[in-house]
Design a protein around this motif. Structure first.
Motif, PDB file in Angstrom:
ATOM      1  N   TRP A  29      -8.508   7.265   6.549  1.00  0.00           N
ATOM      2  CA  TRP A  29      -8.147   5.836   5.960  1.00  0.00           C
ATOM      3  C   TRP A  29      -8.136   5.957   4.506  1.00  0.00           C
ATOM      4  O   TRP A  29      -7.528   5.270   3.780  1.00  0.00           O
ATOM      5  CB  TRP A  29      -9.118   4.903   6.599  1.00  0.00           C
ATOM      6  N   LYS A  30      -8.917   6.555   3.922  1.00  0.00           N
ATOM      7  CA  LYS A  30      -9.248   6.667   2.634  1.00  0.00           C
ATOM      8  C   LYS A  30      -8.113   7.616   2.164  1.00  0.00           C
ATOM      9  O   LYS A  30      -7.831   7.503   0.702  1.00  0.00           O
ATOM     10  CB  LYS A  30     -10.727   7.423   2.032  1.00  0.00           C
ATOM     11  N   SER A  31      -7.434   8.708   2.853  1.00  0.00           N
ATOM     12  CA  SER A  31      -6.619   9.258   2.301  1.00  0.00           C
ATOM     13  C   SER A  31      -5.384   8.749   2.137  1.00  0.00           C
ATOM     14  O   SER A  31      -4.361   8.999   1.257  1.00  0.00           O
ATOM     15  CB  SER A  31      -6.229  10.628   3.096  1.00  0.00           C
ATOM     16  N   VAL A  32      -4.967   7.807   3.185  1.00  0.00           N
ATOM     17  CA  VAL A  32      -3.683   7.243   3.228  1.00  0.00           C
ATOM     18  C   VAL A  32      -3.398   5.777   3.121  1.00  0.00           C
ATOM     19  O   VAL A  32      -2.193   5.229   2.974  1.00  0.00           O
ATOM     20  CB  VAL A  32      -2.878   7.508   4.735  1.00  0.00           C
ATOM     21  N   TRP A  33      -4.331   5.120   2.974  1.00  0.00           N
ATOM     22  CA  TRP A  33      -4.577   3.671   2.574  1.00  0.00           C
ATOM     23  C   TRP A  33      -3.435   2.969   1.548  1.00  0.00           C
ATOM     24  O   TRP A  33      -2.643   2.214   1.699  1.00  0.00           O
ATOM     25  CB  TRP A  33      -5.789   3.110   2.548  1.00  0.00           C
ATOM     26  N   ALA A  34      -3.517   3.860   0.431  1.00  0.00           N
ATOM     27  CA  ALA A  34      -2.807   3.304  -0.691  1.00  0.00           C
ATOM     28  C   ALA A  34      -1.210   3.467  -0.359  1.00  0.00           C
ATOM     29  O   ALA A  34      -0.459   2.800  -0.776  1.00  0.00           O
ATOM     30  CB  ALA A  34      -3.204   4.291  -1.923  1.00  0.00           C
ATOM     31  N   GLU A  35      -0.911   4.684   0.167  1.00  0.00           N
ATOM     32  CA  GLU A  35       0.604   4.634   0.293  1.00  0.00           C
ATOM     33  C   GLU A  35       1.112   4.330   1.537  1.00  0.00           C
ATOM     34  O   GLU A  35       2.171   3.662   1.516  1.00  0.00           O
ATOM     35  CB  GLU A  35       0.735   6.466   0.411  1.00  0.00           C
ATOM     36  N   LEU A  36       0.096   3.669   2.452  1.00  0.00           N
ATOM     37  CA  LEU A  36       0.602   2.882   3.519  1.00  0.00           C
ATOM     38  C   LEU A  36       0.925   1.612   2.970  1.00  0.00           C
ATOM     39  O   LEU A  36       1.683   0.886   3.472  1.00  0.00           O
ATOM     40  CB  LEU A  36      -0.593   3.060   4.657  1.00  0.00           C
ATOM     41  N   VAL A  37      -0.030   0.959   2.013  1.00  0.00           N
ATOM     42  CA  VAL A  37       0.250  -0.344   1.659  1.00  0.00           C
ATOM     43  C   VAL A  37       1.324  -0.453   0.947  1.00  0.00           C
ATOM     44  O   VAL A  37       2.016  -1.369   0.876  1.00  0.00           O
ATOM     45  CB  VAL A  37      -0.958  -0.828   0.840  1.00  0.00           C
ATOM     46  N   VAL A  38       1.597   0.400  -0.057  1.00  0.00           N
ATOM     47  CA  VAL A  38       2.970   0.503  -0.612  1.00  0.00           C
ATOM     48  C   VAL A  38       4.126   0.494   0.382  1.00  0.00           C
ATOM     49  O   VAL A  38       5.188  -0.233   0.014  1.00  0.00           O
ATOM     50  CB  VAL A  38       2.864   1.849  -1.732  1.00  0.00           C
ATOM     51  N   TRP A  39       4.088   1.186   1.204  1.00  0.00           N
ATOM     52  CA  TRP A  39       5.218   1.257   2.313  1.00  0.00           C
ATOM     53  C   TRP A  39       5.433   0.231   2.980  1.00  0.00           C
ATOM     54  O   TRP A  39       6.543  -0.342   3.220  1.00  0.00           O
ATOM     55  CB  TRP A  39       4.853   2.527   3.148  1.00  0.00           C
ATOM     56  N   CYS A  40       4.315  -0.543   3.352  1.00  0.00           N
ATOM     57  CA  CYS A  40       4.281  -1.658   4.061  1.00  0.00           C
ATOM     58  C   CYS A  40       4.992  -2.903   3.229  1.00  0.00           C
ATOM     59  O   CYS A  40       5.804  -3.625   3.595  1.00  0.00           O
ATOM     60  CB  CYS A  40       3.104  -2.223   4.650  1.00  0.00           C
ATOM     61  N   ILE A  41       4.773  -3.058   1.811  1.00  0.00           N
ATOM     62  CA  ILE A  41       5.093  -3.859   0.923  1.00  0.00           C
ATOM     63  C   ILE A  41       6.428  -3.794   0.832  1.00  0.00           C
ATOM     64  O   ILE A  41       7.436  -4.653   0.793  1.00  0.00           O
ATOM     65  CB  ILE A  41       4.470  -3.722  -0.182  1.00  0.00           C
ATOM     66  N   LEU A  42       7.055  -2.545   0.571  1.00  0.00           N
ATOM     67  CA  LEU A  42       8.503  -2.390   0.414  1.00  0.00           C
ATOM     68  C   LEU A  42       9.112  -2.489   1.879  1.00  0.00           C
ATOM     69  O   LEU A  42      10.368  -3.205   1.711  1.00  0.00           O
ATOM     70  CB  LEU A  42       8.671  -0.724   0.192  1.00  0.00           C
ATOM     71  N   TYR A  43       8.787  -2.408   3.078  1.00  0.00           N
ATOM     72  CA  TYR A  43       9.358  -2.696   4.217  1.00  0.00           C
ATOM     73  C   TYR A  43       9.511  -4.110   4.463  1.00  0.00           C
ATOM     74  O   TYR A  43      10.293  -4.843   4.675  1.00  0.00           O
ATOM     75  CB  TYR A  43       8.528  -2.036   5.380  1.00  0.00           C
ATOM     76  N   ALA A  44       8.170  -4.871   3.939  1.00  0.00           N
ATOM     77  CA  ALA A  44       8.312  -6.331   4.030  1.00  0.00           C
ATOM     78  C   ALA A  44       9.432  -7.021   3.039  1.00  0.00           C
ATOM     79  O   ALA A  44      10.028  -7.807   3.527  1.00  0.00           O
ATOM     80  CB  ALA A  44       7.023  -6.887   3.775  1.00  0.00           C
ATOM     81  N   MET A  45       9.426  -6.413   1.916  1.00  0.00           N
ATOM     82  CA  MET A  45      10.621  -7.081   1.031  1.00  0.00           C
ATOM     83  C   MET A  45      11.926  -6.838   1.484  1.00  0.00           C
ATOM     84  O   MET A  45      12.690  -7.764   1.507  1.00  0.00           O
ATOM     85  CB  MET A  45      10.332  -6.274  -0.276  1.00  0.00           C
ATOM     86  N   LEU A  46      12.253  -5.735   2.176  1.00  0.00           N
ATOM     87  CA  LEU A  46      13.625  -5.445   2.529  1.00  0.00           C
ATOM     88  C   LEU A  46      13.822  -6.344   4.001  1.00  0.00           C
ATOM     89  O   LEU A  46      14.918  -6.771   3.954  1.00  0.00           O
ATOM     90  CB  LEU A  46      13.700  -4.197   3.129  1.00  0.00           C
ATOM     91  N   SER A  47      12.890  -6.575   4.567  1.00  0.00           N
ATOM     92  CA  SER A  47      12.968  -7.406   6.013  1.00  0.00           C
ATOM     93  C   SER A  47      13.310  -8.825   5.597  1.00  0.00           C
ATOM     94  O   SER A  47      14.070  -9.508   6.207  1.00  0.00           O
ATOM     95  CB  SER A  47      11.820  -7.192   6.717  1.00  0.00           C
ATOM     96  N   MET A  48      12.621  -9.325   4.456  1.00  0.00           N
ATOM     97  CA  MET A  48      12.566 -10.850   4.141  1.00  0.00           C
ATOM     98  C   MET A  48      13.990 -11.178   3.420  1.00  0.00           C
ATOM     99  O   MET A  48      14.833 -11.969   3.675  1.00  0.00           O
ATOM    100  CB  MET A  48      11.560 -11.072   3.070  1.00  0.00           C
ATOM    101  N   SER A  49      14.376  -9.963   2.330  1.00  0.00           N
ATOM    102  CA  SER A  49      15.909 -10.121   2.130  1.00  0.00           C
ATOM    103  C   SER A  49      17.020 -10.053   3.231  1.00  0.00           C
ATOM    104  O   SER A  49      17.798 -10.862   3.003  1.00  0.00           O
ATOM    105  CB  SER A  49      16.058  -8.852   1.110  1.00  0.00           C
ATOM    106  N   TYR A  50      16.750  -9.454   4.192  1.00  0.00           N
ATOM    107  CA  TYR A  50      17.612  -9.245   5.203  1.00  0.00           C
ATOM    108  C   TYR A  50      17.853 -10.608   6.219  1.00  0.00           C
ATOM    109  O   TYR A  50      18.747 -11.029   6.486  1.00  0.00           O
ATOM    110  CB  TYR A  50      17.486  -8.128   6.116  1.00  0.00           C
ATOM    111  N   ARG A  51      16.717 -11.232   6.356  1.00  0.00           N
ATOM    112  CA  ARG A  51      16.525 -12.477   7.040  1.00  0.00           C
ATOM    113  C   ARG A  51      16.764 -13.583   6.159  1.00  0.00           C
ATOM    114  O   ARG A  51      17.455 -14.594   6.837  1.00  0.00           O
ATOM    115  CB  ARG A  51      15.256 -12.598   7.749  1.00  0.00           C
TER     116      ARG A  51
END
Length: 592
Positions: A29-51
């Motif tokens: 969790w300490k190793s991947v949390w930062a990159e996982l948060v960035v990836w989830c934010i980008l995914y949410a932005m693209l999903s909201m734009s599409y919808r």
């Protein structure tokens, strides 16, 4: 700082590893949390734009791009690349740990080989340990970031006490464009040579052995500079990291939930809209966490949570080395009898908790296997021709060897070797004799050869033996498929064909063995052919050679017949000689 959890996994239990999942330091969790948060934010932005934002035409273009990326994302061999990369990095990490360098063995050799309780001998031993630690500190400050921060310059080594001012001046007096890791080891070897010259080392053999142990310590320390100089090839590291990150950048679009117009995108599988890509998040955690493992192990001499404690290793080596060569020199307990002096099999005591735990000593896996003791042993029978598939138990007297210490065979025992022993049940039935008859026929008429040998013993029995032999041959000729009597077709005929030919007349419950001499399963006797007339099955018993297991009555009868025949031959020969003598006498009288 190395994260230790060995005690937590000392015994496996249901909650053993689940408790480790909630640790933070050194965790995934300490190793991947930062990159996982960035990836989830980008995914949410693209999903909201599409919808919510895109128009119909823009949505169609977006859908086509997402379908394309999802279709061809499997072209990146992420699992293959990560597997080999992590394996190579882990091997390198373990080799670095093996060359960290521990002072225990050199200090013990120095203590035992450099003798003397004087102040000079003590000074020699302590300087040997200090020079060894100085070499290790000089190497660590060039390869380990934590040690470099502790000793930025050589003056810090002097201030810390690992080097004196005179030694610093001597060290700087020798100009060299390269790192002078060899200089403290040169001083160490000079100290050992001085101890030999002054008699502190009693023999040249001890001197050479001590130098070899110190050389091994130096080689281990210097190997760290080689691992630091030549890391894993940069291109390999770049390929793996670019491949993993490119895969999840593509997944930002390829894993989007789409709801295109019906029929516009053929073969598109509609899934449930969860808004949160749960499976993609899990995949991101696993693959990025796997890659973070390689990042941590790539240089274990750094400052990560799982890197080696290089500063502690220096402190520990100095303390242990000086304690062994100085404080503990020449000290050992007085000789006395131990607690197990009178015990033939000493066994230390246990606590109440440890004594209740059952022990599992080293015992062979077959030691307790249930086997039957055999009273005899035989020489093995090997297959000599490819067409021989069974052995009928034929043996010589010298092949049977009784087992030492076993007098009698246990009654009713089923030996592992089957009926291959000398006193097995195969000698008590006609099946054994039938099998022996088959073997005689297949090996070129050994039965007739033995009959000829017995007939040559007394010529008077020649007619009788030929009559019995003829009866045997005539019996086989009835089933020889029209073959002439003298061709001996059964000499080369396969045994299975012979058994099939005679199964209506003879019993076939003989014992079969495979090519390795092991007993095969018993074959049930076939149903007799009703067309063939019943025949007395004792015709072949009379043609077999006499064996030990036949009854005494038959052997006595045979010997009696042989003796009477010999007596008849002597009487006939004596009467013939008397008639010849009488005729000679008559001729002499006539001539006179």
């Amino acid at each position: 700082m190395t994260v230790t959890y060995s005690l937590d996994v000392a015994s496996s239990s249901f909650f053993c590893l689940y408790k480790l999942l909630f640790r933070w330091k050194g965790s995934i969790w300490k190793s991947v949390w930062a990159e996982l948060v960035v990836w989830c934010i980008l995914y949410a932005m693209l999903s909201m734009s599409y919808r919510l934002i895109m128009t119909t035409s823009q949505r169609e273009v977006f859908e086509d791009i997402c379908v394309f990326l999802e279709t061809y994302s499997g072209f990146i061999p992420i699992t293959f690349m990560l597997g080999f990369y992590v394996s190579a990095v882990f091997t390198r990490w373990w080799q670095i740990f093996d060359n960290v360098g521990w002072i225990d063995t050199p200090c013990l050799w120095i203590t035992q080989y450099i003798q003397g309780k004087s102040e000079r001998a003590r000074c020699v031993r302590r300087n040997c340990i200090r020079y060894a630690i100085l070499t290790q500190a000089m190497v660590y400050r060039d390869v380990a970031a934590s040690v470099r921060k502790r000793f930025p310059t050589f003056n810090h080594l002097v201030t810390a006490g690992l080097m004196t001012e005179k030694e610093m001046a001597e060290f700087e007096s020798i100009p060299s464009p390269h790192a002078k890791y060899w200089q403290p080891m040169h001083w160490l070897f000079s100290m050992v040579k001085l101890a030999r010259d002054e008699g502190m080392i009693t023999s040249d053999y001890i001197y050479v052995d001590l130098m070899e142990k110190l050389r091994q310590f130096r080689v281990a320390i210097l190997n760290l500079t080689l691992y630091d100089w030549v890391p894993v090839p940069l291109v390999y590291t770049q390929v793996v990291h670019l491949g993993v990150r490119s895969f999840f950048i593509i997944a930002l679009l390829g894993r989007q939930y789409l709801h295109p117009e019906k029929g516009r995108i053929p073969d598109y599988k509609q899934t449930i809209d969860l808004y949160v890509p749960i499976m993609s998040v899990l995949q991101f955690t696993f693959f990025i966490g796997w890659m973070k493992v390689a990042e941590v192990l790539l240089n274990p001499l750094g400052e990560d949570d799982d890197d080696f404690e290089c500063n502690w290793i220096l402190d520990r080596n100095l303390q242990v080395g000086l304690t062994v060569v100085d404080t503990a020199y020449g000290k050992y307990p007085d000789l006395e009898k131990d607690s197990f002096w009178e015990d033939e099999l000493p066994e230390p005591l246990y606590t109440a908790e440890s004594a209740l735990r059952p022990l599992n000593p080293q015992v062979g896996s077959c030691a307790d296997m249930a086997v039957e003791e055999e009273s005899y042993m035989l020489k093995p029978r090997r297959r000599t021709m490819s067409r021989i598939s069974q052995w009928d138990g034929d043996f010589e007297d010298t092949d049977v060897v009784p087992v030492h210490g076993l007098k009698n065979k246990r009654e009713g025992s089923n030996y592992a070797s089957g009926e291959s022993l000398a006193f097995s049940n195969s000698f008590a039935n006609g099946g054994r004799k039938l099998s022996e008859m088959f073997k005689r026929m297949r090996t070129g008429g050994r039965l007739t050869d033995r009959v000829r040998k017995r007939a040559s013993f007394a010529q008077d029995f020649e007619n009788g033996m030929n009559t019995k032999k003829a009866s045997v041959d005539s019996t086989f000729d009835e089933h020889s498929l029209g073959t002439p009597k003298g061709t001996r077709l059964w000499s080369s005929m396969p045994q299975t064909q012979l058994e099939e030919m005679l199964k209506g007349r003879l019993p076939t419950n003989h014992v079969k063995y495979n090519a390795d001499g092991m007993k095969e399963r018993d074959v049930p006797s076939p149903i007799p052919i009703p067309d063939l007339p019943p025949t007395n099955p004792t015709w072949y018993n009379d043609n077999l050679p006499v064996i030990k297991e036949e009854d005494e009555a038959r052997r006595k009868a045979t010997s009696t017949d042989t003796d009477s025949a010999k007596h008849t031959i002597r009487r006939s020969s004596s009467s013939g000689s008397e008639m010849a003598k009488s005729s000679k006498k008559l001729k002499r009288k006539k001539s006179q």
